[in-house]
Design an enzyme around this catalytic site. Structure first.
Site, PDB file in Angstrom:
ATOM      1  N   ASP A  31       0.856  -1.199   0.000  1.00  0.00           N
ATOM      2  CA  ASP A  31       0.000   0.000   0.000  1.00  0.00           C
ATOM      3  C   ASP A  31       0.883   1.236   0.000  1.00  0.00           C
ATOM      4  O   ASP A  31       2.079   1.157   0.325  1.00  0.00           O
ATOM      5  CB  ASP A  31      -0.899  -0.006   1.238  1.00  0.00           C
ATOM      6  CG  ASP A  31      -2.174   0.792   1.024  1.00  0.00           C
ATOM      7  OD1 ASP A  31      -3.256   0.197   0.952  1.00  0.00           O
ATOM      8  OD2 ASP A  31      -2.084   2.032   0.909  1.00  0.00           O
ATOM      9  N   PHE A 154     -16.619 -10.747  -4.635  1.00  0.00           N
ATOM     10  CA  PHE A 154     -18.035 -10.513  -4.315  1.00  0.00           C
ATOM     11  C   PHE A 154     -18.264 -10.349  -2.821  1.00  0.00           C
ATOM     12  O   PHE A 154     -19.394 -10.455  -2.353  1.00  0.00           O
ATOM     13  CB  PHE A 154     -18.893 -11.677  -4.837  1.00  0.00           C
ATOM     14  CG  PHE A 154     -18.749 -11.910  -6.316  1.00  0.00           C
ATOM     15  CD1 PHE A 154     -19.471 -11.138  -7.221  1.00  0.00           C
ATOM     16  CD2 PHE A 154     -17.869 -12.862  -6.808  1.00  0.00           C
ATOM     17  CE1 PHE A 154     -19.330 -11.327  -8.584  1.00  0.00           C
ATOM     18  CE2 PHE A 154     -17.720 -13.068  -8.169  1.00  0.00           C
ATOM     19  CZ  PHE A 154     -18.448 -12.306  -9.068  1.00  0.00           C
ATOM     20  N   PHE A 257     -32.536  -9.693   0.524  1.00  0.00           N
ATOM     21  CA  PHE A 257     -32.428  -8.413  -0.178  1.00  0.00           C
ATOM     22  C   PHE A 257     -33.789  -7.850  -0.563  1.00  0.00           C
ATOM     23  O   PHE A 257     -33.936  -7.123  -1.544  1.00  0.00           O
ATOM     24  CB  PHE A 257     -31.501  -8.510  -1.394  1.00  0.00           C
ATOM     25  CG  PHE A 257     -30.100  -8.124  -1.022  1.00  0.00           C
ATOM     26  CD1 PHE A 257     -29.373  -8.922  -0.156  1.00  0.00           C
ATOM     27  CD2 PHE A 257     -29.520  -6.953  -1.473  1.00  0.00           C
ATOM     28  CE1 PHE A 257     -28.098  -8.559   0.248  1.00  0.00           C
ATOM     29  CE2 PHE A 257     -28.245  -6.571  -1.083  1.00  0.00           C
ATOM     30  CZ  PHE A 257     -27.531  -7.384  -0.218  1.00  0.00           C
ATOM     31  N   ALA A 260     -37.317  -3.533   2.855  1.00  0.00           N
ATOM     32  CA  ALA A 260     -37.593  -2.139   2.507  1.00  0.00           C
ATOM     33  C   ALA A 260     -37.161  -1.246   3.653  1.00  0.00           C
ATOM     34  O   ALA A 260     -37.155  -1.652   4.805  1.00  0.00           O
ATOM     35  CB  ALA A 260     -39.084  -1.978   2.237  1.00  0.00           C
ATOM     36  N   CYS A 268     -19.968   0.411  -2.510  1.00  0.00           N
ATOM     37  CA  CYS A 268     -20.073  -0.401  -3.726  1.00  0.00           C
ATOM     38  C   CYS A 268     -21.333  -0.153  -4.540  1.00  0.00           C
ATOM     39  O   CYS A 268     -21.266   0.410  -5.624  1.00  0.00           O
ATOM     40  CB  CYS A 268     -19.976  -1.881  -3.369  1.00  0.00           C
ATOM     41  SG  CYS A 268     -18.347  -2.314  -2.759  1.00  0.00           S
ATOM     42  N   LYS A 331     -24.563  -0.111   6.901  1.00  0.00           N
ATOM     43  CA  LYS A 331     -25.254  -1.345   7.256  1.00  0.00           C
ATOM     44  C   LYS A 331     -24.650  -1.858   8.560  1.00  0.00           C
ATOM     45  O   LYS A 331     -23.570  -1.402   8.951  1.00  0.00           O
ATOM     46  CB  LYS A 331     -25.144  -2.378   6.141  1.00  0.00           C
ATOM     47  CG  LYS A 331     -23.742  -2.917   5.931  1.00  0.00           C
ATOM     48  CD  LYS A 331     -23.781  -4.061   4.957  1.00  0.00           C
ATOM     49  CE  LYS A 331     -22.478  -4.805   4.915  1.00  0.00           C
ATOM     50  NZ  LYS A 331     -22.493  -5.907   3.969  1.00  0.00           N
TER      51      LYS A 331
HETATM   52  C1  UDX Z   1     -22.208  -5.348  -1.834  1.00  0.00           C
HETATM   53  C2  UDX Z   1     -22.494  -6.715  -2.469  1.00  0.00           C
HETATM   54  O1  UDX Z   1     -23.431  -7.434  -1.679  1.00  0.00           O
HETATM   55  C3  UDX Z   1     -21.213  -7.498  -2.596  1.00  0.00           C
HETATM   56  O2  UDX Z   1     -21.449  -8.743  -3.217  1.00  0.00           O
HETATM   57  C4  UDX Z   1     -20.230  -6.689  -3.420  1.00  0.00           C
HETATM   58  O3  UDX Z   1     -19.016  -7.344  -3.514  1.00  0.00           O
HETATM   59  C5  UDX Z   1     -20.018  -5.314  -2.797  1.00  0.00           C
HETATM   60  O4  UDX Z   1     -21.258  -4.662  -2.620  1.00  0.00           O
HETATM   61  P1  UDX Z   1     -21.782  -4.468   0.653  1.00  0.00           P
HETATM   62  O5  UDX Z   1     -21.549  -3.103   0.080  1.00  0.00           O
HETATM   63  O6  UDX Z   1     -20.845  -4.974   1.705  1.00  0.00           O
HETATM   64  O7  UDX Z   1     -21.739  -5.571  -0.509  1.00  0.00           O
HETATM   65  O8  UDX Z   1     -23.238  -4.441   1.279  1.00  0.00           O
HETATM   66  P2  UDX Z   1     -24.600  -5.250   1.108  1.00  0.00           P
HETATM   67  O9  UDX Z   1     -24.719  -6.224   2.197  1.00  0.00           O
HETATM   68  O10 UDX Z   1     -24.807  -5.698  -0.264  1.00  0.00           O
HETATM   69  O11 UDX Z   1     -25.635  -4.066   1.431  1.00  0.00           O
HETATM   70  C6  UDX Z   1     -25.681  -2.899   0.600  1.00  0.00           C
HETATM   71  C7  UDX Z   1     -26.704  -1.900   1.082  1.00  0.00           C
HETATM   72  O12 UDX Z   1     -28.016  -2.376   0.815  1.00  0.00           O
HETATM   73  C8  UDX Z   1     -26.678  -1.587   2.574  1.00  0.00           C
HETATM   74  O13 UDX Z   1     -26.792  -0.179   2.741  1.00  0.00           O
HETATM   75  C9  UDX Z   1     -27.880  -2.304   3.120  1.00  0.00           C
HETATM   76  O14 UDX Z   1     -28.400  -1.689   4.267  1.00  0.00           O
HETATM   77  C10 UDX Z   1     -28.839  -2.216   1.957  1.00  0.00           C
HETATM   78  N1  UDX Z   1     -29.868  -3.256   1.928  1.00  0.00           N
HETATM   79  C11 UDX Z   1     -29.515  -4.575   1.815  1.00  0.00           C
HETATM   80  C12 UDX Z   1     -31.217  -2.913   1.992  1.00  0.00           C
HETATM   81  O15 UDX Z   1     -31.555  -1.734   2.084  1.00  0.00           O
HETATM   82  N2  UDX Z   1     -32.144  -3.901   1.947  1.00  0.00           N
HETATM   83  C13 UDX Z   1     -31.823  -5.210   1.849  1.00  0.00           C
HETATM   84  O16 UDX Z   1     -32.737  -6.041   1.809  1.00  0.00           O
HETATM   85  C14 UDX Z   1     -30.463  -5.561   1.769  1.00  0.00           C
END
Ligand code: UDX
Length: 441
Positions: A31, A154, A257, A260, A268, A331
């Site tokens: 890094d 992922f 997922f 709501a 991401c 999250k």
């Molecule tokens: C995401 C992808 O899941 C992952 O595969 C990829 O590599 C990177 O992006 P991450 O950013 O860690 O991962 O979070 P994720 O768990 O996907 O949640 C993303 C956002 O969606 C969060 O803000 C979460 O609160 C929101 N979310 C998730 C909802 O609002 N409702 C849901 O049902 C699920």
């Protein structure tokens, strides 16, 4: 066992480096940030990621995992290189900023005088891997013996270690015109995972890049779909959580997922769907992704909707009200506040004249750096002291388990707004609270 260099030690790179050492490889993390390197060398994770500290410490102590700022050292040490640097959104536009990925190749390739494979893990616009491969071969003394392959990651924050050591699938993109040793090398690096029977999909570079952006676009769409249903449920006096449970039983739809609430954020999904739209435009496929603009719109509307709901609940004006905000991370199980809906809402509410007190189990330090003007508390109870209204904006387990009876004497008004639909309305109402969720009666 292999010798591996991993470039970038953020969420992705640090996790990948530590997990590759855990698989038995000798790993050098690289890094440019000396502060990060110092922490990692001492076996400390510079961010909050459950379980990563154990893996990191164990492998630093057993000597399999080291860190450096020196590209020369990395090029001398390893012939297998992973790129795990960030690809943030460009300022003022939708496209991804590839300067960090480009910098790795520009700096590393001129040092490669032996055959080497560079695996990209960062999320990049389709076409990037091909371009980087050409550039690396042009710059490297080893020339055509340097190969660039793409191996998208992922992992979810909060589950990074498990997702790296036991992924749902692995994808490898190789250059169909000059297939080299990348597949063979990947099979050695990931031998343990392959033995577990984890699906391994080998394809061309473009498809591998698209698998990642398509997966994130699908997840974002799923969340915005249920949030659109939440809007309809509110208008029709229906309950979106029951609706999600019911449609989720259909195996073709699935319940995951479909929560709501105030929508998605983080480092991401938001920037990846925007970069995907931008790239589709560049390659003449923009019509295919116009729906993602709507996905983004629905998502951003959730934040405004939450602010409106708070204003409605406080009698039409936020001026002079005291608002307790529980949750700042994008999250739970994360200290990441990048594009966090929770912090964004807290900021908007403060701008409308409320005094806002925020508590988060892990993200206070990062929140303070981003929103220094918000007030921060050291416990949920502290944050709720004399509050006119309590907002739950990140569904940490700690907040799900809050006791409405215990919280009642602390607040001024027993009003709670559940931005993640993570609380049991009956429980709160029975304890004399006014409970409101998003998209619920
Ligand atoms: C995401 C992808 O899941 C992952 O595969 C990829 O590599 C990177 O992006 P991450 O950013 O860690 O991962 O979070 P994720 O768990 O996907 O949640 C993303 C956002 O969606 C969060 O803000 C979460 O609160 C929101 N979310 C998730 C909802 O609002 N409702 C849901 O049902 C699920």
């Amino acid at each position: 066992m292999s010798r591996i260099a991993v470039f970038g030690t953020g969420y992705l790179g640090a996790t990948h480096a530590a997990c590759m050492a855990e698989l038995g490889h000798e790993v050098l993390g690289v890094d440019v940030d000396p502060a990060k390197l110092a922490k990692l060398e001492a076996g400390e994770v510079p961010f909050y990621e459950p379980g990563l500290d154990d893996v990191l410490k164990r492998n630093v102590e057993n000597g399999r995992l080291r860190f450096t700022a020196s590209y020369e050292e990395a090029a001398a040490f390893a012939d297998i290189h992973f790129i795990g640097v960030g690809t943030p959104q460009k300022k003022g536009e939708f496209a991804a900023d590839l300067r960090y990925v480009d910098a790795v190749v520009e700096t590393l390739a001129p040092l490669l005088d032996r055959p080497a494979v560079i695996f990209g893990k960062s999320t990049v616009p389709v076409g990037t891997a091909k371009r980087l491969g050409e550039r690396a071969r042009a710059l490297a003394p080893a020339g055509n013996d340097v190969e660039v392959a793409w191996n998208p990651e992922f992992l979810r924050e909060g589950y990074a270690v498990a997702d790296t050591l036991h992924p749902d699938r692995m994808v490898l993109g190789i250059d169909p015109e000059s297939p080299g040793r990348a597949e063979e090398v990947a099979r050695v690096v990931y031998a343990q995972l392959l033995e577990e029977g984890i699906p391994f999909i080998v394809t061309d570079l473009a498809t591998s890049e698209l698998v990642k952006t398509a997966a994130n676009a699908f997840l974002a769409t799923k969340i915005s779909f249920i949030n659109a249903m939440a809007e309809v449920c509110e208008a029709a006096d229906a309950d979106v959580t029951v609706l999600a449970d019911a449609i989720g039983h259909d195996a073709r739809i699935g319940r995951r997922f479909l929560n709501a609430g105030i929508g998605f954020g983080g480092g991401c999904l938001p920037k990846d769907i925007r970069a995907f739209m931008a790239r589709a435009g560049e390659i003449g496929a923009d019509e295919a992704l116009t729906f993602l603009r709507e996905v983004d719109n629905i998502n951003m509307r959730r934040r405004t909707r939450m602010v409106d709901a708070v204003r409605e609940a406080t009698g039409g004006s936020l001026l002079g009200t005291r608002v307790a905000v529980l949750g700042a991370a994008f999250k739970p199980n994360s200290d990441d506040v990048r594009d966090s809906p929770a912090l964004n809402i807290a900021g908007q509410i403060q701008l409308q004249g409320a005094s806002v007190v925020v508590f988060d189990p892990q993200a206070i330090m990062n929140s303070r750096a981003l929103f220094p003007t918000l007030e921060y508390a050291y416990s949920a109870l502290d944050a709720c002291e004399r509050a006119d209204i309590v907002l739950v904006l990140t569904e940490w387990q700690e907040f799900r388990e809050l006791d409405p009876q215990a919280l009642a004497p602390v607040v001024k008004n027993k009003v709670i707004l559940d931005g993640r639909n993570c609380l049991d309305p009956q429980r709160w109402r029975r304890a004399g609270w006014t409970y409101r969720g998003l998209g619920r009666r």
